[in-house]
Write an enzyme that holds these catalytic residues in place. Structure first.
Site, PDB file in Angstrom:
ATOM      1  N   GLY A 240      98.458  -6.896  58.055  1.00 30.54           N
ATOM      2  CA  GLY A 240      97.838  -8.179  58.347  1.00 30.54           C
ATOM      3  C   GLY A 240      96.565  -8.174  59.158  1.00 30.54           C
ATOM      4  CD  GLU A 276     105.413  -3.430  55.524  1.00 29.44           C
ATOM      5  OE1 GLU A 276     104.931  -4.562  55.297  1.00 29.44           O
ATOM      6  OE2 GLU A 276     106.610  -3.169  55.380  1.00 29.44           O
ATOM      7  NE  ARG A 279      92.695  -8.724  54.294  1.00 34.08           N
ATOM      8  CZ  ARG A 279      92.704  -9.628  53.295  1.00 34.08           C
ATOM      9  NH1 ARG A 279      91.645  -9.788  52.532  1.00 34.08           N
ATOM     10  NH2 ARG A 279      93.760 -10.385  53.085  1.00 34.08           N
ATOM     11  NE  ARG A 315      90.266 -11.107  49.241  1.00 31.26           N
ATOM     12  CZ  ARG A 315      89.623 -11.626  50.248  1.00 31.26           C
ATOM     13  NH1 ARG A 315      88.312 -11.549  50.308  1.00 31.26           N
ATOM     14  NH2 ARG A 315      90.268 -12.216  51.214  1.00 31.26           N
ATOM     15  CE1 TYR A 319      94.324 -15.946  48.057  1.00 31.06           C
ATOM     16  CE2 TYR A 319      92.771 -14.147  47.825  1.00 31.06           C
ATOM     17  CZ  TYR A 319      94.038 -14.667  47.666  1.00 31.06           C
ATOM     18  OH  TYR A 319      95.014 -13.886  47.107  1.00 31.06           O
ATOM     19  CB  CYS A 344      83.098 -21.063  30.291  1.00 34.71           C
ATOM     20  SG  CYS A 344      81.979 -20.066  29.317  1.00 34.71           S
ATOM     21  CD  GLU A 345      87.682 -21.428  35.666  1.00 35.24           C
ATOM     22  OE1 GLU A 345      88.109 -21.994  36.688  1.00 35.24           O
ATOM     23  OE2 GLU A 345      88.416 -20.975  34.785  1.00 35.24           O
ATOM     24  CE1 TYR A 373      96.448  -7.341  49.079  1.00 33.04           C
ATOM     25  CE2 TYR A 373      94.909  -7.328  50.915  1.00 33.04           C
ATOM     26  CZ  TYR A 373      96.185  -7.157  50.415  1.00 33.04           C
ATOM     27  OH  TYR A 373      97.197  -6.785  51.258  1.00 33.04           O
TER      28      TYR A 373
HETATM   29  N1  LLP Z   1     103.224  -6.052  54.168  1.00 36.06           N
HETATM   30  C1  LLP Z   1     103.617  -7.122  53.452  1.00 36.06           C
HETATM   31  C2  LLP Z   1     105.047  -7.438  53.376  1.00 36.06           C
HETATM   32  C3  LLP Z   1     102.656  -7.913  52.788  1.00 36.06           C
HETATM   33  O1  LLP Z   1     103.048  -8.970  52.079  1.00 36.06           O
HETATM   34  C4  LLP Z   1     101.278  -7.572  52.875  1.00 36.06           C
HETATM   35  C5  LLP Z   1     100.266  -8.368  52.202  1.00 36.06           C
HETATM   36  C6  LLP Z   1     100.931  -6.431  53.630  1.00 36.06           C
HETATM   37  C7  LLP Z   1     101.919  -5.703  54.267  1.00 36.06           C
HETATM   38  C8  LLP Z   1      99.519  -5.979  53.789  1.00 36.06           C
HETATM   39  O2  LLP Z   1      98.739  -6.916  54.478  1.00 36.06           O
HETATM   40  P1  LLP Z   1      97.237  -6.535  54.888  1.00 36.06           P
HETATM   41  O3  LLP Z   1      97.306  -5.447  55.936  1.00 36.06           O
HETATM   42  O4  LLP Z   1      96.515  -6.074  53.677  1.00 36.06           O
HETATM   43  O5  LLP Z   1      96.696  -7.798  55.422  1.00 36.06           O
HETATM   44  N2  LLP Z   1      95.351 -11.277  47.978  1.00 36.06           N
HETATM   45  C9  LLP Z   1      95.099 -11.711  49.343  1.00 36.06           C
HETATM   46  C10 LLP Z   1      95.929 -10.950  50.348  1.00 36.06           C
HETATM   47  C11 LLP Z   1      97.418 -11.039  50.095  1.00 36.06           C
HETATM   48  C12 LLP Z   1      98.253 -10.244  51.081  1.00 36.06           C
HETATM   49  C13 LLP Z   1      99.664 -10.186  50.645  1.00 36.06           C
HETATM   50  N3  LLP Z   1     100.540  -9.415  51.476  1.00 36.06           N
HETATM   51  C14 LLP Z   1      93.606 -11.591  49.646  1.00 36.06           C
HETATM   52  O6  LLP Z   1      92.843 -11.198  48.755  1.00 36.06           O
HETATM   53  O7  LLP Z   1      93.161 -11.908  50.745  1.00 36.06           O
END
Ligand code: LLP
Length: 420
Positions: A240, A276, A279, A315, A319, A344-345, A373
């Site tokens: 996160g 975990e 990003r 993205r 978002y 086309c949008e 992502y």
């Molecule tokens: N652990 C779990 C259970 C998760 O659901 C996620 C991300 C992570 C770890 C990794 O999170 P990170 O360190 O990458 O923030 N598609 C979206 C982001 C979706 C994240 C989903 N879960 C975007 O492009 O911003």
């Protein structure tokens, strides 16, 4: 820090000039820097080193390319997976089973069975219903499933609503005030080894306070669980931590500040920590390289029409995400434009009223911070083949996923016999 820098008037990825990749592979194309990924893995490892011997399980969903996973596996990272596809990719890339965490709110019996047979460190369960299915599957196989419950701590992660997961009404985790009951129920199931606690409150977090609040609640819960007789040996703190997308915005707290906070909060937990990050490891290790098709005059700002589109990089459309856009051969002049793709949008817009280095038809641009992502969320909308990916290491580069072949894309459709 990343390894995309201008040298001799041309943007390079490590030792490779980006126009050389465009000439060899065509555009649009994703380009990843090995040195940046390796550096981010090291920075994160250093940042959390004070917490003992944690497992850093890369969130595969951020970038599941086999070459990316193999690079990170060599750095000692494990994998956080959420589907059988991700599990198999991680194994194929050389991630040892004992470094794999299986998360996700909708694991099927088939997925549980596959991962149980192949081995893993832990399933993060999201309900008692899931625990019951897990126990039944493990029992049938004559195995025991190592599990934790993902706790929903009910904190506001202060991020985009589509990527926040820690609110009480979200689909994720078990409510923290029901956690003791969930653990008690799991203990009564025959084939579970209840070993941990997990939490993940959202992504692109730019403030440590919600994380600290969530971790504090997890710490209290660990004490209560032990009092109730559970042998809690693992605490998975999720991912996160956000990354800087916009150079003009204040930088989010970095891994070192995060690591110091975690070390302080978890000092007396007496568990092995799991992280975990997704990003943080790969976002700034990638760019999307694209060519300007033409500049179309607008009633307001002109439109820079590039050959990448929302299907390649979703993205901004999904978002309202910001990605810096830079010319590959930067000059001195600037322009204020809308940057759009050919789809086309109107949602196929990367930037509106953006001031950036001047470019014209035939020039190359990069979308920065496109290692996470990005390629993985691509689609073939408008029958555009999936974008290729290239990995750079020093002065070498290799195609790590070919551009999808249009013939293959068409051939994937099967005509029913009445149209044959
Ligand atoms: N652990 C779990 C259970 C998760 O659901 C996620 C991300 C992570 C770890 C990794 O999170 P990170 O360190 O990458 O923030 N598609 C979206 C982001 C979706 C994240 C989903 N879960 C975007 O492009 O911003």
């Amino acid at each position: 820090m990343d390894h995309f820098e201008v040298s001799g008037g041309v943007l390079h990825c490590e030792g490779v000039a980006l126009p050389a990749i465009a000439a060899a592979v065509g555009t649009p194309v994703y380009v990843y820097s090995t040195a940046t990924m390796v550096r981010h893995a090291q920075v994160f490892r250093d940042a959390v080193a004070a917490t003992g011997d944690p497992l850093i399980a890369f969130a595969v969903k951020a970038n599941p390319n086999g070459a990316v996973l193999a690079t990170l596996a060599r750095e000692g990272l494990g994998a956080d997976v959420v589907s059988i596809g991700e599990y198999r990719r991680a194994i194929a890339a050389g991630v040892p089973p004992e470094r794999i965490i299986f998360s996700g709110v909708g694991k099927t019996a088939a997925e549980m069975e596959y991962a149980l047979r192949g081995g893993l460190l832990q399933f993060n369960l999201e309900s008692v219903e899931e625990a019951e299915m897990m126990s039944a599957v493990a029992d049938r196989l004559g195995l025991r499933a190592p599990v934790a419950f993902r706790i929903n701590p009910d904190v506001d992660a202060r991020t985009h609503k589509k990527i926040a997961t820690g609110g009480a009404l979200s689909k994720f985790g078990v409510p923290i005030d029901e956690a003791l009951d969930c653990y008690a129920a799991a203990r009564d199931l025959p084939a579970l080894d209840v070993q941990g606690v997990a939490v993940h409150i959202g992504s692109q977090l730019t403030d440590l306070a919600p994380l600290e609040s969530a971790f504090g609640k997890v710490g209290t819960l660990i004490g209560e669980l032990r009092e109730a007789g559970h042998d809690i040996r693992f605490a998975d703190l999720g991912g996160g931590l956000g990354v800087p997308y916009d150079r003009d915005m204040p930088h989010p707290p970095g891994p070192a500040e995060y690591g110091a906070m975690v070390a302080r909060i978890t000092a007396d937990w007496d568990v092995r920590l799991v992280f975990e990050p997704g990003r943080l490891i790969v976002a700034n290790a990638g760019v999307l390289l694209s060519e300007v098709i033409r500049v179309k005059p607008g009633v307001g700002d002109d439109f820079v029409v590039v050959d990448a589109a929302m299907n390649d990089l979703m993205r901004p459309s999904l978002y309202d995400a910001y990605h810096a856009i830079d010319p590959v051969r930067p000059g001195n002049s600037q322009m204020t434009v809308n940057v759009v793709g050919p789809i086309c949008e109107s949602g196929d817009t990367f930037a509106t009223g953006r001031t950036m280095g001047t470019v014209g038809a035939g020039d190359l641009v990069v979308f920065r911070t496109a290692g996470a992502y990005a390629a993985t969320m691509a689609s073939t909308y408008n029958s555009r083949p999936l974008t290729p990916e290239v990995m750079v290491s020093g002065d070498r580069f290799a195609v790590i996923r070919e551009r999808q072949d249009i013939e293959a894309l068409i051939a994937a459709d099967v005509l029913p016999e009445w149209l044959g």
